[in-house]
Every structure is written in structure tokens, then in C-alpha cells.
Design a protein around this motif. Structure first.
Motif, mmCIF file in Angstrom:
data_model
loop_
_atom_site.group_PDB
_atom_site.id
_atom_site.type_symbol
_atom_site.label_atom_id
_atom_site.label_comp_id
_atom_site.label_asym_id
_atom_site.label_seq_id
_atom_site.Cartn_x
_atom_site.Cartn_y
_atom_site.Cartn_z
ATOM 1 N N ASP A 1 0.871 -1.321 -0.226
ATOM 2 C CA ASP A 1 -0.066 -0.138 -0.001
ATOM 3 C C ASP A 1 0.908 1.321 0.056
ATOM 4 O OD1 ASP A 1 -2.521 -1.163 -0.317
ATOM 5 O OD2 ASP A 1 -2.734 -1.145 1.767
ATOM 6 N N GLU B 1 1.360 5.461 -6.569
ATOM 7 C CA GLU B 1 -0.045 5.023 -7.608
ATOM 8 C C GLU B 1 0.574 4.850 -8.969
ATOM 9 O OE1 GLU B 1 -3.601 7.588 -9.161
ATOM 10 O OE2 GLU B 1 -3.005 8.311 -7.327
ATOM 11 N N GLN C 1 1.887 -6.499 -8.248
ATOM 12 C CA GLN C 1 0.650 -7.210 -7.675
ATOM 13 C C GLN C 1 1.447 -7.885 -6.271
ATOM 14 O OE1 GLN C 1 -1.949 -9.305 -10.625
ATOM 15 N NE2 GLN C 1 0.207 -9.093 -11.631
ATOM 16 N N PHE D 1 -5.338 -1.548 -11.720
ATOM 17 C CA PHE D 1 -6.676 -1.040 -10.803
ATOM 18 C C PHE D 1 -6.468 -2.251 -9.670
ATOM 19 C CE2 PHE D 1 -10.818 -0.830 -8.874
ATOM 20 C CZ PHE D 1 -10.740 0.475 -8.557
ATOM 21 N N ASP D 2 -6.297 -1.925 -8.384
ATOM 22 C CA ASP D 2 -6.013 -2.976 -7.378
ATOM 23 C C ASP D 2 -7.149 -3.697 -6.973
ATOM 24 O OD1 ASP D 2 -3.282 -2.468 -7.255
ATOM 25 O OD2 ASP D 2 -3.437 -0.910 -5.647
ATOM 26 N N VAL D 3 -7.249 -4.916 -6.854
ATOM 27 C CA VAL D 3 -8.178 -5.820 -6.272
ATOM 28 C C VAL D 3 -7.760 -6.521 -4.949
ATOM 29 C CG1 VAL D 3 -9.744 -7.727 -6.840
ATOM 30 C CG2 VAL D 3 -9.386 -6.263 -8.931
ATOM 31 N N TYR D 4 -8.316 -6.134 -3.840
ATOM 32 C CA TYR D 4 -7.993 -6.653 -2.639
ATOM 33 C C TYR D 4 -8.810 -7.711 -2.303
ATOM 34 C CZ TYR D 4 -5.458 -2.344 -1.736
ATOM 35 O OH TYR D 4 -4.437 -1.222 -2.020
ATOM 36 N N VAL E 1 -3.289 -8.927 -3.645
ATOM 37 C CA VAL E 1 -3.902 -7.645 -4.350
ATOM 38 C C VAL E 1 -3.361 -7.806 -5.707
ATOM 39 C CG1 VAL E 1 -3.940 -5.294 -4.262
ATOM 40 C CG2 VAL E 1 -3.764 -6.443 -2.068
ATOM 41 N N GLN F 1 -3.855 -7.004 -10.058
ATOM 42 C CA GLN F 1 -4.110 -5.945 -10.984
ATOM 43 C C GLN F 1 -4.680 -6.624 -12.297
ATOM 44 O OE1 GLN F 1 -0.917 -3.203 -11.323
ATOM 45 N NE2 GLN F 1 -1.409 -2.152 -9.560
ATOM 46 N N LYS G 1 -9.770 3.699 -3.693
ATOM 47 C CA LYS G 1 -8.377 2.950 -3.853
ATOM 48 C C LYS G 1 -8.258 1.686 -4.617
ATOM 49 C CE LYS G 1 -4.800 1.658 -0.511
ATOM 50 N NZ LYS G 1 -4.507 1.370 0.882
ATOM 51 N N GLY G 2 -9.547 1.032 -4.815
ATOM 52 C CA GLY G 2 -9.401 -0.244 -5.387
ATOM 53 C C GLY G 2 -10.855 -0.853 -5.113
#
Length: 179
Positions: free
Chosen positions: A20, A24, A29, A73-76, A82, A84, A101-102
Motif C-alpha cells: 500500500d 500510484e 501485485q 486497478f488494485d483488487v484486494y 492484491v 491488477q 483505492k481499489g
């Protein structure tokens, strides 16, 4: 007398906190608690990504089906993962999971365009984590052969539903997209 303040920050507790702190737009990942950096995608990769995302975006917007997003684009998914994905779709009913943020949770649909640097992750670790977290439809595209393999989630496992060339036929979206 000049007053100075000493600012102290605590060190990160885990790799997610380290992830985190990345700037940006960083092509990185968090895969099974390891930060994996990626080079920029190839021309062929970008061409397929743009073609598919454009067609799927226009279709989902026209039919008010949900939100289409593209990398980075972050996928938590959890504290160790995490991702992308190249292209992801979140249905209208689940778009509340999208934050600035995602995405906090699993997309409904993920499309990964395989790259030499990250293909092994897409084929193995990420596929297992996507299934475990409830991604309903997962597509992997080999860009030079234009081969698309689609999997649908059934009992927390992926079952092959399509192996096509130059086209992606989504059961979730009920539509065929040429690329």
C-alpha cells in the motif's frame, strides 16, 4: 529558538502495508504475500486489452450491467493477495465494493492477457485465489495465438467452459466479443 518536530512512523506490519506504500500506478501485485513487479505490457497485449475492454465497456454501459475497469486497478482479495487484472467487471449489484483505492472483494469477471513475465502466476496461484474468493468467470488469453480459455466457477473450482480463438464468449454477460 526553532522548534523541531520529530515524526516517527511505525514500520509496516505485513506485506500488504508495504504494498500500500507503493506509488500510484505502480505495475505490481501482491501474490501470496510476495510483491511481484511487472514490466509494461507488449504492443499485442495492449491491442487485445484495448479492443476487448472497449467492446465490453460499450456493451455493459448500454445495458447498465455494471462497471468495467482495466489495469492498473488494485483488487484486494485478502491480506496476502492484491491483483491488477488486465480487465475486470463488477456487476451492478456488487459495485458497492469499488472504492477509490481499489476493489475490496472479488470481481464477477476477470480477463488476464498472458505475458511472459506473469503467465505462470495467472495460470496457477492467481487462478486458485480467484476461485477461492468467488470470481464467477475467469478468462486467460494467449495474445500471439489469440487463444481464449474461459472458466466458470462451480463448487469453488473452475471448470473449463470455452477454448476459443479470436473471440471470448462470456456466459456471465451472455455475449460474444471478438478481439
Amino acid at each position: 529558538m526553532i522548534e523541531t518536530e520529530i515524526h516517527t512512523r511505525r514500520p509496516p506490519k505485513n506485506m500488504l502495508e508495504v504494498f500500500d506504500t507503493l506509488p500510484e500506478g505502480t505495475l505490481a501485485q501482491l501474490i501470496n504475500n510476495h510483491i511481484i513487479m511487472s514490466p509494461s505490457p507488449s504492443y499485442t497485449h495492449q491491442k487485445i486489452s484495448m479492443s476487448l475492454s472497449n467492446k465490453i465497456f460499450l456493451f455493459t454501459e448500454k445495458n447498465a450491467l455494471g462497471v468495467l475497469l482495466t489495469a492498473p486497478f488494485d483488487v484486494y482479495l485478502d491480506v496476502k493477495n492484491v491483483y491488477q487484472p488486465d480487465i475486470l467487471f463488477v456487476s451492478e449489484q456488487r459495485k458497492h465494493l469499488i472504492e477509490e483505492k481499489g476493489l475490496k472483494g472479488a470481481p464477477d469477471l476477470v480477463i488476464e492477457i498472458l505475458s511472459p513475465h506473469t503467465a505462470s502466476y495467472d495460470l496457477d496461484e492467481k487462478m486458485e485465489v480467484y476461485a477461492r474468493n468467488g470470481v464467477l468467470e475467469y478468462w486467460m488469453i494467449e495474445p500471439h495465438e489469440k487463444r481464449a480459455k474461459g472458466y466458470e466457477l462451480s463448487d469453488k473450482e473452475y471448470k473449463l467452459m470455452a477454448d476459443e480463438t479470436g473471440v471470448l464468449t462470456s456466459k456471465l454477460l451472455k455475449k460474444k466479443f471478438k478481439f
